[in-house]
Design an enzyme around this catalytic site. Structure first.
Site, short mmCIF file in Angstrom:
data_model
loop_
_atom_site.label_atom_id
_atom_site.label_comp_id
_atom_site.label_asym_id
_atom_site.label_seq_id
_atom_site.Cartn_x
_atom_site.Cartn_y
_atom_site.Cartn_z
N HIS A 3 0.78 -1.22 -0.09
CA HIS A 3 0.14 -0.20 0.16
C HIS A 3 0.89 1.26 -0.09
O HIS A 3 0.37 2.49 -0.48
CB HIS A 3 -0.93 -0.01 1.09
CG HIS A 3 -0.49 0.13 2.44
ND1 HIS A 3 -0.15 -0.75 3.38
CD2 HIS A 3 -0.19 1.30 3.14
CE1 HIS A 3 0.37 -0.47 4.52
NE2 HIS A 3 0.17 0.77 4.50
N ASP A 30 1.29 -7.86 2.17
CA ASP A 30 1.46 -6.26 2.03
C ASP A 30 2.92 -6.04 1.78
O ASP A 30 3.47 -5.51 2.58
CB ASP A 30 0.94 -5.61 3.06
CG ASP A 30 0.45 -4.29 2.84
OD1 ASP A 30 0.87 -3.66 1.89
OD2 ASP A 30 -0.27 -3.45 3.70
N SER A 53 3.96 2.41 8.21
CA SER A 53 3.86 1.11 7.13
C SER A 53 5.00 1.00 6.26
O SER A 53 5.79 1.75 5.87
CB SER A 53 2.69 1.66 6.29
OG SER A 53 1.46 1.72 6.84
#
Length: 706
Positions: free
Chosen positions: A85, A222, A642
């Site tokens: 992402h 991810d 992230s």
């Protein structure tokens, strides 16, 4: 129930082990000795200097990715792992209907096939130090709060110029810590040539979509892979050039294939964006009522329209994939945070602490006459409605559709073209970016948001002037007004827009933009003095807490500078039910079978085959014998983390952090030691996909996987 147990049973016997959660996002250059000693008790084996000071320090492999995420260098040729992402927009920008890398994934089989990305960069932190005393010696502590930011900026510019004379590749940044009670100078080296190397299909990189976002159990793969390129002669930063070569770092993060078990040490290094752990009870109430609630409400309206159009047309999906993901992430976060604030009674907890702090203040007279809790309550009470109005305004009108985006850009310093000596011939001109938006989708979004804003904004003082136009000229028809904006305004033209052209200010889009700009200025003016006084009180509140707890190590709130958080691998218990601490390939395959019920569980046939394999080879966990996908740790993270690497006790890479759990979404303002968990993607899952799906032998060899 039996299916749920599939990811719990193999290590169920380990769940009796005590799991210790230590709150904190620590700066490394001044890491308290007590914190390092606690890390050693949890099993950390590296000497302290190998965290920050040595040539092969762990921090040297960790990067700020793009100014919004984190990443880690994993090879001698500058290969970088970050979350899928985090690479979302880069992947999307290269995608077309014919070559849909977002949908189908991407594999570069050579350096020549690696794709450059405009405006994408990575930053390495070189150094950090406390410069509070230096700034105070220059007069910082004598300034009113209204002049502090400009003063710090001027000093930063001067120091930037000085350091560039010594090394032109370095950049410095001075930021406030501890609510402005301290200031640190951080030195970075930025690399601006960063290329896309590998991405799994969206079905895996975003598996579960919004259904599983912020949820556990999780099976999302991810991650995405990029490479840093450098000047061929100096191995230093350089603008994109076909002559650049892969960057060769002095050190990189080694990969661990050994796995983990409950209680194992876990450390995350990255760039957490923003936390508010020192925030007052009044500030938390404002965030609940005036920020989170309106943000979630408006985004819910917009996202329903986006998703409907995306599912109906592949070309539209490519255009809006990244926009939808960006919007929906903090839509769900806002909902979850408010739920957690309510469920744990966080506002009351803070008020109870503030009562204790006031008793201490009364007994010591520390900041007497400065920190005033009654004044703070009064100020927040006056600002609440204004803050809610501002949030509704921003979420409705600030670049939510293409026309609104252009309206703002016309007002906010868009470049002027044309001859300098002939003002009447100067103009603005928008680039053709029709590949990034769809007219029908944007018109429906704008019409719906215009209607929603009016319904939510009960105070007419905060209605832009164009609502009179909607009522009088368009008879209250928001869709007709949005259609007219898109199809008649000069803002939607790619031809030159001349300011002095007759009728310019009669243009519907120009009027729309001016009305927005005028209202935002009015809202900001209403907030300004209140916000200055509130910031001053929050600064005093933080200073009082630090003084009262001066015998304890205290970390500063996150501000997108590098931080270290340590903890352990393990599950949590909610309502008497253990969560399990890892998921397996089998659990993912089972969710894939539910794609008819939920499109976010769709995966291609090859993924069904790969995840139902009987033998996962060297990627299988040595104890469970299966492929483990995602796992939990009790590290303290937030947005910006992230893509952060999670390391074991030897500084080896176990995987990447990519999410927090739903049950602790108040962690930006309160760290719940019992419930807060970081969700990480297992490095072995990442490498398995690189191997068995991508057949990326050259990359695996580069990382050191035989």
């Amino acid at each position: 129930m039996k299916k749920a147990l599939l990811f719990i049973l193999p290590f169920y016997l380990f769940t009796f082990l005590p799991l210790k959660a230590d709150e904190g996002m620590w700066t490394l250059y001044n890491l308290p000795t007590a914190v390092y000693e606690q890390m050693k008790q949890y099993g950390f084996q590296l000497p302290q200097e190998q965290l920050y000071q040595s040539d092969n320090a762990v921090k040297n492999a960790v990067v700020n990715f793009g100014g919004y995420c984190s990443g880690v260098v994993v090879s001698p040729d500058g290969l970088v792992f970050t979350n899928h992402h985090c690479g979302f927009e880069a992947i999307r920008s290269h995608s077309t209907v014919e070559h849909d890398y977002m949908l189908n994934g991407f594999i570069a089989n050579s350096y020549e096939e690696e794709l450059p990305n405009e405006d994408l960069f990575v930053s390495f932190m070189v150094d950090q130090k406390d410069v509070t005393d230096s700034l105070n010696a220059l007069g910082l502590d004598a300034l009113p709060i209204t002049k502090v930011e400009a003063f710090v900026d001027s000093v930063q510019n001067a120091w930037q110029k000085s350091i560039r004379q010594q090394d032109s590749t370095l950049r410095v940044e001075i930021l406030p810590f501890y609510e402005g009670n301290k200031y640190y100078l951080t030195t970075y080296r930025d690399f601006e040539d960063v290329r896309l190397v590998f991405a799994v299909p969206k079905s895996m990189g975003k598996f579960g979509g919004e259904t599983d976002n912020w949820m556990w159990p999780r099976q999302t793969c991810d991650y995405s892979v990029f490479r840093i390129y450098a000047d061929a002669k100096t191995n230093g930063p350089a603008k994109y050039s076909k002559d650049n070569v892969p960057y060769h770092p002095k050190s990189w993060a080694p990969v661990s294939m050994e796995g983990y078990k409950p209680g194992d040490f876990a450390m995350i290094l990255g760039y957490p964006g923003s936390t508010s752990r020192y925030l007052s009870s009044y500030g938390i109430q404002e965030r609940h009522d005036a920020i989170n609630a309106p943000r979630a409400q408006v985004r819910g309206v917009k996202q329903e329209i986006m998703l409907r159009h995306m599912r109906a047309d592949e070309a539209i999906r490519i255009k809006y994939d990244s926009k939808y993901a960006h919007s929906s992430n903090y839509w769900k976060n806002s909902i979850g945070m408010n739920k957690c604030i309510d469920s744990i009674g966080l506002v009351q907890q803070k008020r109870d602490f503030e009562v204790r702090l006031k008793h201490w203040q009364d007994s010591t007279e520390y900041l007497k006459g400065l920190l005033d809790f009654d004044k703070m309550a009064e100020l927040y009470g006056k600002r609440l409605a204004i803050t809610r109005a501002r949030m509704l305004f921003i979420e409705t009108f600030f670049a939510q559709d293409e026309l609104s985006s252009r309206a703002w850009r016309m007002n906010w310093g868009m470049p002027v073209k044309g001859p300098e000596d002939k003002p009447k011939k100067q103009y603005h001109q928008f680039d053709d970016n029709s590949n990034e938006w769809d007219e029908a989708t944007d018109i429906e979004i704008l019409a719906a948001l215009l209607k929603n804003y009016r319904e939510q904004m009960t105070d007419e003082y905060y209605l832009p002037e164009f609502y009179e136009t909607i009522d009088q000229k368009f008879h209250g028809d928001y869709t007709a007004y949005a259609n007219a904006l898109y199809r008649k305004s000069v803002l939607m033209s790619d031809k030159p827009i001349y300011f002095n052209k007759k009728g310019f200010y009669n243009d519907l889009g120009i009027q729309y933009g001016l009305a927005l700009n005028e209202l935002l200025a009015k809202i900001n003016a209403d907030r300004k003095q209140l916000s200055i006084k509130i910031a001053e009180q929050e600064k005093y509140l933080c200073a009082a807490k630090l003084r009262m707890e001066q015998d304890m190590p205290n970390y500063s709130d996150a501000n997108f500078t590098m931080r270290m958080t340590y903890g352990q691998i393990g599950e949590y218990t909610l309502g008497g039910r253990p969560s399990g601490y890892y998921t397996t390939a089998r659990s993912l395959w089972e969710k894939m079978q539910k794609a008819d019920e939920n499109f976010e569980y769709f995966a291609e046939p090859v993924m069904h085959e790969l995840l139902s394999a009987k033998d996962f080879g060297k990627y299988a966990d040595p104890l469970t014998g299966t492929l483990q996908l995602c796992f939990l740790s009790n590290n303290d993270i937030t947005g910006g983390n992230s893509g952060s690497p999670i390391f074991n006790n030897k500084g080896e890479l176990l995987g990447l952090a990519f999410d927090g759990n739903w049950d602790s979404l108040s962690s930006d303002i309160f760290f719940d030691r019992q419930l807060a968990r970081t969700i990480n993607v297992d490095i072995r899952y990442m490498l398995y996909m690189m191997d068995r799906w991508g057949h990326a032998d050259r990359l695996l060899k580069e990382i050191g996987i035989q």
